[in-house]
Every structure is written in C-alpha cells, then in structure tokens.
Motif scaffolding. Structure first.
Motif, PDB file in Angstrom:
ATOM      1  N   VAL A 185       1.260  -1.190   0.031  1.00 34.29           N
ATOM      2  CA  VAL A 185      -0.352  -0.503   0.116  1.00 34.29           C
ATOM      3  C   VAL A 185       0.772   1.416  -0.051  1.00 34.29           C
ATOM      4  CG1 VAL A 185      -2.044   1.235   1.253  1.00 34.29           C
ATOM      5  CG2 VAL A 185      -1.993  -1.602   1.829  1.00 34.29           C
ATOM      6  N   LEU A 186       0.503   2.235  -0.747  1.00 36.51           N
ATOM      7  CA  LEU A 186       1.723   3.556  -1.059  1.00 36.51           C
ATOM      8  C   LEU A 186       0.952   4.590  -0.380  1.00 36.51           C
ATOM      9  CD1 LEU A 186       2.539   3.546  -4.531  1.00 36.51           C
ATOM     10  CD2 LEU A 186       3.743   3.428  -2.742  1.00 36.51           C
ATOM     11  N   VAL A 187       1.105   4.715   0.961  1.00 35.65           N
ATOM     12  CA  VAL A 187       0.109   5.482   2.064  1.00 35.65           C
ATOM     13  C   VAL A 187       0.564   6.943   1.595  1.00 35.65           C
ATOM     14  CG1 VAL A 187      -0.086   6.429   4.068  1.00 35.65           C
ATOM     15  CG2 VAL A 187       0.930   3.871   3.616  1.00 35.65           C
ATOM     16  N   GLU A 188      -0.084   8.010   1.028  1.00 32.07           N
ATOM     17  CA  GLU A 188      -0.065   9.730   1.035  1.00 32.07           C
ATOM     18  C   GLU A 188       1.191   9.921   1.703  1.00 32.07           C
ATOM     19  OE1 GLU A 188      -2.937  13.513   1.275  1.00 32.07           O
ATOM     20  OE2 GLU A 188      -4.105  11.226   0.095  1.00 32.07           O
ATOM     21  N   PRO A 204      11.522  13.844 -16.038  1.00 30.12           N
ATOM     22  CA  PRO A 204      11.171  15.204 -15.298  1.00 30.12           C
ATOM     23  C   PRO A 204      11.772  15.732 -13.339  1.00 30.12           C
ATOM     24  CG  PRO A 204      10.297  16.067 -16.555  1.00 30.12           C
ATOM     25  CD  PRO A 204       9.581  14.180 -17.021  1.00 30.12           C
ATOM     26  N   VAL A 205      11.928  16.298 -12.959  1.00 30.11           N
ATOM     27  CA  VAL A 205      11.387  16.672 -11.757  1.00 30.11           C
ATOM     28  C   VAL A 205      10.223  16.902 -11.915  1.00 30.11           C
ATOM     29  CG1 VAL A 205      11.447  17.686  -9.528  1.00 30.11           C
ATOM     30  CG2 VAL A 205      13.361  16.499 -10.628  1.00 30.11           C
ATOM     31  N   GLY A 206       8.904  16.283 -11.176  1.00 32.59           N
ATOM     32  CA  GLY A 206       8.043  17.387 -11.025  1.00 32.59           C
ATOM     33  C   GLY A 206       6.473  16.148 -12.009  1.00 32.59           C
ATOM     34  N   CYS A 207       7.642  16.135 -12.514  1.00 28.51           N
ATOM     35  CA  CYS A 207       6.068  15.136 -13.567  1.00 28.51           C
ATOM     36  C   CYS A 207       5.549  13.830 -12.533  1.00 28.51           C
ATOM     37  CB  CYS A 207       7.232  14.132 -14.579  1.00 28.51           C
ATOM     38  SG  CYS A 207       6.395  13.039 -15.373  1.00 28.51           S
ATOM     39  N   ARG A 208       4.494  13.882 -13.543  1.00 33.58           N
ATOM     40  CA  ARG A 208       4.116  12.676 -12.191  1.00 33.58           C
ATOM     41  C   ARG A 208       3.252  11.346 -12.823  1.00 33.58           C
ATOM     42  NH1 ARG A 208      -1.057  16.550  -9.524  1.00 33.58           N
ATOM     43  NH2 ARG A 208       0.663  17.684  -8.349  1.00 33.58           N
ATOM     44  N   LEU A 209       3.146   9.916 -11.616  1.00 32.83           N
ATOM     45  CA  LEU A 209       3.088   8.879 -12.377  1.00 32.83           C
ATOM     46  C   LEU A 209       1.382   8.349 -11.947  1.00 32.83           C
ATOM     47  CD1 LEU A 209       7.021   7.527 -11.563  1.00 32.83           C
ATOM     48  CD2 LEU A 209       5.568   8.147 -14.292  1.00 32.83           C
ATOM     49  N   ARG A 210       0.848   7.606 -12.474  1.00 31.38           N
ATOM     50  CA  ARG A 210      -0.047   7.443 -11.967  1.00 31.38           C
ATOM     51  C   ARG A 210      -0.350   5.922 -11.656  1.00 31.38           C
ATOM     52  NH1 ARG A 210      -3.433   9.234 -15.233  1.00 31.38           N
ATOM     53  NH2 ARG A 210      -4.408  10.905 -13.196  1.00 31.38           N
ATOM     54  N   ILE A 211       0.032   5.032 -11.087  1.00 33.34           N
ATOM     55  CA  ILE A 211       0.300   4.409 -10.396  1.00 33.34           C
ATOM     56  C   ILE A 211      -0.674   2.884  -9.774  1.00 33.34           C
ATOM     57  CG2 ILE A 211       1.320   1.807  -8.852  1.00 33.34           C
ATOM     58  CD1 ILE A 211       3.461   4.320 -10.422  1.00 33.34           C
ATOM     59  N   PHE A 222      13.179   9.211  -7.394  1.00 31.31           N
ATOM     60  CA  PHE A 222      12.718   9.658  -6.063  1.00 31.31           C
ATOM     61  C   PHE A 222      11.818  10.084  -6.211  1.00 31.31           C
ATOM     62  CE2 PHE A 222      17.253   8.420  -5.697  1.00 31.31           C
ATOM     63  CZ  PHE A 222      17.041   7.065  -4.622  1.00 31.31           C
ATOM     64  N   ALA A 223      10.426   9.805  -5.308  1.00 28.46           N
ATOM     65  CA  ALA A 223       9.147  10.451  -6.084  1.00 28.46           C
ATOM     66  C   ALA A 223       8.147  10.699  -4.411  1.00 28.46           C
ATOM     67  CB  ALA A 223       8.329   9.347  -6.424  1.00 28.46           C
ATOM     68  N   ARG A 224       7.411  11.373  -4.158  1.00 27.53           N
ATOM     69  CA  ARG A 224       6.624  11.434  -2.664  1.00 27.53           C
ATOM     70  C   ARG A 224       5.354  11.183  -3.509  1.00 27.53           C
ATOM     71  NH1 ARG A 224       3.793  16.874  -2.589  1.00 27.53           N
ATOM     72  NH2 ARG A 224       4.308  17.761  -4.016  1.00 27.53           N
ATOM     73  N   VAL A 225       4.186  10.609  -2.477  1.00 34.02           N
ATOM     74  CA  VAL A 225       3.246   9.914  -2.812  1.00 34.02           C
ATOM     75  C   VAL A 225       2.075  11.279  -2.423  1.00 34.02           C
ATOM     76  CG1 VAL A 225       1.653   8.573  -2.126  1.00 34.02           C
ATOM     77  CG2 VAL A 225       3.731   7.804  -1.808  1.00 34.02           C
ATOM     78  N   LEU A 226       1.465  11.368  -3.723  1.00 35.03           N
ATOM     79  CA  LEU A 226       0.083  12.717  -3.704  1.00 35.03           C
ATOM     80  C   LEU A 226      -1.121  11.843  -3.105  1.00 35.03           C
ATOM     81  CD1 LEU A 226       0.716  14.801  -6.548  1.00 35.03           C
ATOM     82  CD2 LEU A 226       1.977  14.923  -4.445  1.00 35.03           C
ATOM     83  N   ARG A 227      -1.395  11.118  -3.569  1.00 36.68           N
ATOM     84  CA  ARG A 227      -2.107   9.853  -3.279  1.00 36.68           C
ATOM     85  C   ARG A 227      -1.946   8.616  -2.950  1.00 36.68           C
ATOM     86  NH1 ARG A 227      -5.356  12.020  -7.197  1.00 36.68           N
ATOM     87  NH2 ARG A 227      -4.477   9.847  -8.926  1.00 36.68           N
ATOM     88  N   GLY A 228      -2.172   8.128  -1.536  1.00 39.39           N
ATOM     89  CA  GLY A 228      -2.228   6.416  -1.722  1.00 39.39           C
ATOM     90  C   GLY A 228      -3.389   5.548  -2.659  1.00 39.39           C
ATOM     91  N   GLY A 229      -2.641   4.319  -2.480  1.00 38.05           N
ATOM     92  CA  GLY A 229      -3.727   3.593  -2.839  1.00 38.05           C
ATOM     93  C   GLY A 229      -2.825   1.815  -3.214  1.00 38.05           C
ATOM     94  N   LYS A 271      -4.971   1.878 -10.373  1.00 38.33           N
ATOM     95  CA  LYS A 271      -6.577   2.478 -10.260  1.00 38.33           C
ATOM     96  C   LYS A 271      -6.012   4.203  -9.663  1.00 38.33           C
ATOM     97  CE  LYS A 271      -9.226  -1.720 -10.545  1.00 38.33           C
ATOM     98  NZ  LYS A 271     -10.073  -1.819 -10.652  1.00 38.33           N
ATOM     99  N   THR A 272      -5.587   3.981  -8.314  1.00 38.24           N
ATOM    100  CA  THR A 272      -5.561   5.203  -7.707  1.00 38.24           C
ATOM    101  C   THR A 272      -4.141   6.421  -7.480  1.00 38.24           C
ATOM    102  OG1 THR A 272      -5.839   3.832  -5.537  1.00 38.24           O
ATOM    103  CG2 THR A 272      -7.467   4.094  -6.371  1.00 38.24           C
ATOM    104  N   ALA A 273      -3.303   5.410  -7.101  1.00 38.35           N
ATOM    105  CA  ALA A 273      -1.928   5.056  -6.914  1.00 38.35           C
ATOM    106  C   ALA A 273      -1.243   7.446  -7.216  1.00 38.35           C
ATOM    107  CB  ALA A 273      -1.411   4.943  -5.768  1.00 38.35           C
ATOM    108  N   LEU A 274      -1.036   7.623  -6.817  1.00 38.28           N
ATOM    109  CA  LEU A 274      -0.205   9.095  -8.131  1.00 38.28           C
ATOM    110  C   LEU A 274       0.647   9.334  -6.825  1.00 38.28           C
ATOM    111  CD1 LEU A 274      -1.176  10.926 -10.470  1.00 38.28           C
ATOM    112  CD2 LEU A 274      -2.038  12.777  -8.994  1.00 38.28           C
ATOM    113  N   LEU A 275       2.190   9.064  -7.724  1.00 43.73           N
ATOM    114  CA  LEU A 275       3.511   9.675  -7.224  1.00 43.73           C
ATOM    115  C   LEU A 275       3.610  10.858  -8.167  1.00 43.73           C
ATOM    116  CD1 LEU A 275       5.491   6.482  -7.551  1.00 43.73           C
ATOM    117  CD2 LEU A 275       3.840   7.190  -5.174  1.00 43.73           C
TER     118      LEU A 275
END
Length: 304
Positions: free
Chosen positions: A24-27, A82-89, A125-132, A91-95
């Motif tokens: 589980v990725l935690v926000e 690039p730094v600042g780019c977002r990845l959707r993992i 490396f990334a931070r979790v914007l939305r968990g899942g 159905k719900t998680a967003l990095l």
C-alpha cells in the motif's frame, strides 16, 4: 504498457529490500512498512526494469530490491522523466518525481563488486500525492505537465473574462494532464515568444496549449510567434484540427494555427473561442500523449 515488476520494502534501514509483490502506498509517507518512508522528498524509490536487466546481463546477478528500489517498472525509461512529473500507479495511487539519482556517500556491495551501481544515476525518487494499493502487474502511466496560455489583448487588460483558458484546462485535466501553469497575455509577438521560450527552456511543462490569436485580424500573431521559437514543426496536429473543424464549419479553413517542438516541449495553437478551443483540442488530445512520450524518450519505437 508500462507496469510494475516488483514491490520491495525493508523494515529496517541498512537492510536489503525484499520483494513483497504487493503493498500500500500511503499518502505523504511512502510504501507502508518501509523504513525509508516518512515526511520527506524521497518517500518512494523507483528503477526501470530494463536498467536492472542490462546490469544483470553484465554478470551482477542481483534480485529485486537489491538496489534499494521500492518499485521496479518495465516499459518506461524512468530516468528521462523530469522532476515534477507525475506517475499514476494502478487505479488510484499518484506519485510526483522529486529527484533524479542521488549521491552515495558510501560504496554499496554492488558497487564494490561491479565497479558501479545504477541507482545513483538511474534511480528516481518520488513523494506520494495520493495513496492506494500497488502490486506486481499494475499499470504505470505518466501524467504529463501542461501549461495553458490565453492570448488576448482584452483579456490581458482585464476587459474580458477569460473563458477559453479554463475550458482548455478542464479538458486537458479530463485527459490526464496536470496543468502546472496558466497565464493571460496580450497579442504581442515579443511577449508571446518570451513566454514560450521561458516555459520550454526552463522545462516547466511538457505540453503548451495556446488559445487565441490564430485568425486573420492584424493583431493575430500567435502562429508567427510559435513558428519563431520552435525548432521542429509538427504539421499533422494542426492539419488534424482543421480537418475535424471543417466537418463542423467551413470557416475552419481560416484558422492559421500551428504546432511544433522546442526543447522537448510540444506547443499547440488553439482557436480563441471556448467552443473552438475545446473542439480542436478534443480532435487531437488522445494522440498528444504518445507524441510527448516519444519526444521525451519515455516510450520505445512506434511499432512496440
């Protein structure tokens, strides 16, 4: 399509991460139970599976998690993002990518044995914007950054409400783009070129959508300003928009909109009216992401 090949964590720092296959990725923390999670900018570490496979082909013989990665991803060259780019993992998680590579202050076992380690150069490396939930096989998709520029003398002077810009933003976001910047600027050649150069050269967006200034009026100079800054033209985009618009109105032939590339950023001109801008964007938006991925070298050849 890019997908997760391993999900790894270590419950204590200084120990090798183990492939738990799902988690589980935690926000604003990271991977649940991982010792490197926390309220900081390197909550999740990722590596491309292709990089791991290439390193193992040289005789490294390392397994999942050996480089300290939480997630390994196949089908996506992560180090090009690039730094600042977002990845959707899944159905719900967003990095959100916060760092490319890192400085290793001590030589790890892999580096001592092989002479180098790929994590310092190719890990992200990334931070979790939305968990899942996250598991092996889950899809990974890039959320590209978009900037929307409304080009209007009256809008810039505060004499007219900007309705086209917000409409374009809404449609872009519906199709998975992250709108990072908006602006209303006058129909002035130097102002337009300066803004486009600033966005492209500082790597502040992957896609720039302009609305306005594409007609026959004397102050309509958006295409000329765009042509002045791009290094490669992409005529098919404007042709597709005009072709789609001609099915709606014969006046579509009067559009002088253009599109092109500067510094790995795609610029696309749209008409000035909310209806025209959204209609034209709708004709091409499904193909723009693939083009940006190729431009950024984040996907392979078209035949893959």
């Amino acid at each position: 399509m890019a997908h997760i090949t391993s999900v790894c964590r270590s419950e204590r720092r200084g120990t090798v991460k183990q492939n738990i296959k799902s988690g589980v990725l935690v926000e604003n923390f990271g991977l649940e139970g991982d010792a490197h999670g926390g309220n900081w900018h390197r909550q999740v570490s990722l590596l491309s599976q292709d990089s791991i496979d290439a390193f193992n082909a040289r005789g490294a013989g390392v397994g999942a998690g050996a480089f300290g990665e939480n997630l390994a991803v196949s089908g996506l060259d992560l180090k090009t993002l690039p730094v600042g780019c977002r990845l959707r993992i899944g159905k719900t998680a967003l990095l959100e990518i916060t760092q490319i590579g890192k400085t290793c202050h001590t030589s790890c076992e892999i580096a001592q044995r092989m002479g180098e380690c790929i994590m310092p150069q190719e890990g992200i490396f990334a931070r979790v914007l939305r968990g899942g939930a996250v598991a092996v096989g889950d899809s990974v998709s890039v959320v590209w950054r978009a900037a929307v520029l409304t080009i209007s003398d009256k809008g810039a002077a505060g004499l007219r409400e900007d309705r086209s810009g917000p409409a374009v933003c809404a449609l872009a976001e519906q199709h998975g783009y992250h709108v990072v910047e908006t602006a209303v600027i006058p129909d002035d050649f130097d102002t337009i070129t300066a803004k486009l150069r600033a966005l492209c050269d500082a790597d502040r967006a992957d896609l720039i959508l302009t609305t306005g200034g594409t007609g026959f009026a004397p102050r309509d100079v958006t295409p000329e300003a765009t042509e002045a800054v791009i290094t490669r033209r992409t005529p098919g985009i404007a042709e597709a928009m005009r072709a789609g618009s001609l099915a709606i109105t014969p006046r579509a032939m009067l559009s002088r909109a253009t599109a092109g590339i500067r510094a790995k950023v795609l610029i696309v001109n749209l008409p000035g009216s909310p209806k025209g801008a959204t209609e034209n964007l709708a004709f091409v938006v499904d193909s723009l992401g693939h083009g940006i991925a190729l431009l950024k070298s984040a996907e392979g050849e078209c035949a893959r």
